[in-house]
Design a protein around this motif. Structure first.
Motif, mmCIF file in Angstrom:
data_model
loop_
_atom_site.group_PDB
_atom_site.id
_atom_site.type_symbol
_atom_site.label_atom_id
_atom_site.label_comp_id
_atom_site.label_asym_id
_atom_site.label_seq_id
_atom_site.Cartn_x
_atom_site.Cartn_y
_atom_site.Cartn_z
ATOM 1 N N ASP A 1 0.833 -1.206 0.000
ATOM 2 C CA ASP A 1 0.000 0.000 0.000
ATOM 3 C C ASP A 1 0.865 1.252 0.000
ATOM 4 O O ASP A 1 0.550 2.252 -0.658
ATOM 5 C CB ASP A 1 -0.918 0.014 1.230
ATOM 6 N N LEU A 2 1.961 1.210 0.767
ATOM 7 C CA LEU A 2 2.865 2.352 0.839
ATOM 8 C C LEU A 2 3.509 2.617 -0.525
ATOM 9 O O LEU A 2 3.563 3.759 -0.992
ATOM 10 C CB LEU A 2 3.939 2.086 1.894
ATOM 11 N N LEU A 3 3.989 1.547 -1.183
ATOM 12 C CA LEU A 3 4.590 1.705 -2.507
ATOM 13 C C LEU A 3 3.571 2.231 -3.511
ATOM 14 O O LEU A 3 3.879 3.076 -4.358
ATOM 15 C CB LEU A 3 5.151 0.365 -2.994
ATOM 16 N N GLU A 4 2.350 1.766 -3.386
ATOM 17 C CA GLU A 4 1.278 2.226 -4.269
ATOM 18 C C GLU A 4 0.995 3.709 -4.043
ATOM 19 O O GLU A 4 0.809 4.480 -4.995
ATOM 20 C CB GLU A 4 0.011 1.407 -4.022
ATOM 21 N N ALA A 5 0.995 4.124 -2.779
ATOM 22 C CA ALA A 5 0.745 5.535 -2.443
ATOM 23 C C ALA A 5 1.848 6.428 -3.004
ATOM 24 O O ALA A 5 1.576 7.505 -3.534
ATOM 25 C CB ALA A 5 0.647 5.703 -0.929
ATOM 26 N N LEU A 6 3.092 5.975 -2.908
ATOM 27 C CA LEU A 6 4.205 6.774 -3.419
ATOM 28 C C LEU A 6 4.193 6.856 -4.942
ATOM 29 O O LEU A 6 4.655 7.841 -5.518
ATOM 30 C CB LEU A 6 5.540 6.182 -2.945
ATOM 31 N N SER A 7 3.662 5.850 -5.595
ATOM 32 C CA SER A 7 3.617 5.866 -7.058
ATOM 33 C C SER A 7 2.471 6.703 -7.584
ATOM 34 O O SER A 7 2.515 7.189 -8.716
ATOM 35 C CB SER A 7 3.486 4.435 -7.600
ATOM 36 N N GLU A 8 1.436 6.909 -6.769
ATOM 37 C CA GLU A 8 0.249 7.624 -7.223
ATOM 38 C C GLU A 8 0.284 9.105 -6.888
ATOM 39 O O GLU A 8 -0.218 9.930 -7.636
ATOM 40 C CB GLU A 8 -1.015 7.017 -6.602
ATOM 41 N N ASP A 9 0.859 9.476 -5.755
ATOM 42 C CA ASP A 9 0.791 10.858 -5.303
ATOM 43 C C ASP A 9 1.631 11.779 -6.168
ATOM 44 O O ASP A 9 2.686 11.399 -6.659
ATOM 45 C CB ASP A 9 1.266 10.979 -3.844
ATOM 46 N N TYR B 1 9.058 11.162 1.629
ATOM 47 C CA TYR B 1 9.421 9.872 1.043
ATOM 48 C C TYR B 1 9.097 9.838 -0.445
ATOM 49 O O TYR B 1 8.182 10.516 -0.910
ATOM 50 C CB TYR B 1 8.672 8.732 1.757
ATOM 51 N N ARG B 2 9.857 9.016 -1.168
ATOM 52 C CA ARG B 2 9.599 8.795 -2.578
ATOM 53 C C ARG B 2 10.090 7.398 -2.940
ATOM 54 O O ARG B 2 10.813 6.752 -2.164
ATOM 55 C CB ARG B 2 10.324 9.836 -3.432
ATOM 56 N N LEU B 3 9.712 6.935 -4.131
ATOM 57 C CA LEU B 3 10.165 5.630 -4.584
ATOM 58 C C LEU B 3 11.679 5.650 -4.805
ATOM 59 O O LEU B 3 12.232 6.634 -5.281
ATOM 60 C CB LEU B 3 9.470 5.249 -5.891
ATOM 61 N N GLY B 4 12.331 4.551 -4.474
ATOM 62 C CA GLY B 4 13.772 4.441 -4.644
ATOM 63 C C GLY B 4 14.142 3.950 -6.030
ATOM 64 O O GLY B 4 13.295 3.514 -6.815
ATOM 65 N N LEU B 5 15.439 3.992 -6.331
ATOM 66 C CA LEU B 5 15.916 3.605 -7.653
ATOM 67 C C LEU B 5 15.649 2.134 -7.959
ATOM 68 O O LEU B 5 15.419 1.773 -9.105
ATOM 69 C CB LEU B 5 17.413 3.895 -7.771
ATOM 70 N N CYS B 6 15.678 1.290 -6.923
ATOM 71 C CA CYS B 6 15.401 -0.134 -7.163
ATOM 72 C C CYS B 6 13.964 -0.342 -7.623
ATOM 73 O O CYS B 6 13.679 -1.229 -8.430
ATOM 74 C CB CYS B 6 15.669 -0.958 -5.900
ATOM 75 N N ALA B 7 13.053 0.485 -7.100
ATOM 76 C CA ALA B 7 11.659 0.404 -7.537
ATOM 77 C C ALA B 7 11.544 0.763 -9.005
ATOM 78 O O ALA B 7 10.815 0.128 -9.772
ATOM 79 C CB ALA B 7 10.782 1.326 -6.694
ATOM 80 N N PHE B 8 12.315 1.797 -9.414
ATOM 81 C CA PHE B 8 12.303 2.181 -10.814
ATOM 82 C C PHE B 8 12.973 1.115 -11.679
ATOM 83 O O PHE B 8 12.568 0.882 -12.812
ATOM 84 C CB PHE B 8 12.996 3.524 -11.016
ATOM 85 N N GLY B 9 14.000 0.477 -11.113
ATOM 86 C CA GLY B 9 14.648 -0.603 -11.852
ATOM 87 C C GLY B 9 13.700 -1.765 -12.099
ATOM 88 O O GLY B 9 13.666 -2.343 -13.190
ATOM 89 N N MET B 10 12.902 -2.106 -11.071
ATOM 90 C CA MET B 10 11.901 -3.164 -11.222
ATOM 91 C C MET B 10 10.836 -2.737 -12.221
ATOM 92 O O MET B 10 10.393 -3.528 -13.058
ATOM 93 C CB MET B 10 11.272 -3.477 -9.864
ATOM 94 N N ALA B 11 10.438 -1.471 -12.123
ATOM 95 C CA ALA B 11 9.417 -0.961 -13.043
ATOM 96 C C ALA B 11 9.935 -0.989 -14.479
ATOM 97 O O ALA B 11 9.183 -1.240 -15.417
ATOM 98 C CB ALA B 11 9.020 0.461 -12.647
#
Length: 258
Positions: A18-26, A68-78
């Motif tokens: 949910d937290l990752l989803e919130a950071l990707s949407e806001d 807070y914001r998404l980290g580079l690993c999240a972008f790498g996965m994306a």
């Protein structure tokens, strides 16, 4: 999201997603306090979740603002997921063409929360070239890609950033920036020297979809000693403008009907 829970571990895992989803949407980078309210959990539990996600590189915390914001690993996965999506699938041949035609590094870039993210690239064969920027992100107005995306997306940047505040967008003089964006809008191309790194020139053009919305930008990078004005004007800029139009058409863009 299905929240049929069995254990505390299940609950924590769901809250992490949910937290990752919130950071990707806001559209703004939330603080711990606002995240705790949004996720309806205690500050202590949020701390343990974010601490784990930070270690994994999925979340980053700005120590100065506490946001807070998404980290580079999240972008790498994306990025791995996006490789099968339209923007990277359609852009890849364009990157190949530009990189081989000009023998300079070609990137596909997008905008995320007022930051430019370098998603993918095709490198040059030159012995002297810039280090890779894949996975990195920069404030929107510190580079050619961000400027061309904003210039081709909106006619007036002032109202937006007067309301939001300039923050870490790279704005130094709002009036001067507006004038620069107006010039970019008329020419369709942005050129920056020494912004991404010392001695690096970047040239960027926007990609539009069927609704006329900007979905990203193609960016060509090279050392400033190779990206001289004569070469930019006669070779690189005309080529990139042509590529911008061709790629936008693949996304359904039609300047006559938009």
């Amino acid at each position: 999201m299905n929240k049929k829970l069995c254990t505390d571990t299940d609950q924590t895992l769901v809250k992490a997603f949910d937290l990752l989803e919130a950071l990707s949407e806001d559209n703004i980078n939330p603080t711990a306090q606002s995240l705790a309210r949004k996720l309806k959990i205690s500050s202590n539990k949020l701390f343990h979740i974010t601490e784990t996600l930070e270690i994994m590189g999925l979340v980053e915390c700005d120590k100065q603002t506490g946001s807070y914001r998404l980290g580079l690993c999240a972008f790498g996965m994306a990025q791995q997921l996006l490789k099968s999506s339209s923007i990277l699938r359609l852009a890849q041949p364009a990157l190949e063409d530009l990189a081989r035609k000009h023998d300079e590094a070609a990137y596909i870039t997008i905008l995320n929360n007022d930051e430019v993210v370098f998603l993918d690239m095709v490198d040059s064969f030159q012995p002297i070239r810039a280090t890779t920027f894949v996975g990195r992100r920069f404030p929107i107005f510190t580079n050619a890609a961000g400027k061309v995306i904003q210039a081709m997306s909106s006619f007036d940047v002032r109202d937006k950033f007067y309301r939001k505040g300039t923050g870490k967008t790279g704005i130094k003089d709002l009036q001067q920036l507006q004038s620069e964006l107006d010039d970019i809008r008329r020419s369709g191309v942005a050129v920056d020297n020494n912004c991404l790194a010392e001695g690096v020139c970047s040239v960027a053009v926007a990609i539009k979809d069927y609704a006329g919305l900007v979905v990203g930008a193609i960016t060509l990078l090279g050392p400033t000693f190779r990206m001289v004005q004569d070469r930019l004007e006669k070779e690189i800029i005309p080529s990139m403008l042509e590529m911008s139009e061709e790629l936008s058409m693949k996304f359904g863009y039609d300047r006559i009907h938009v």
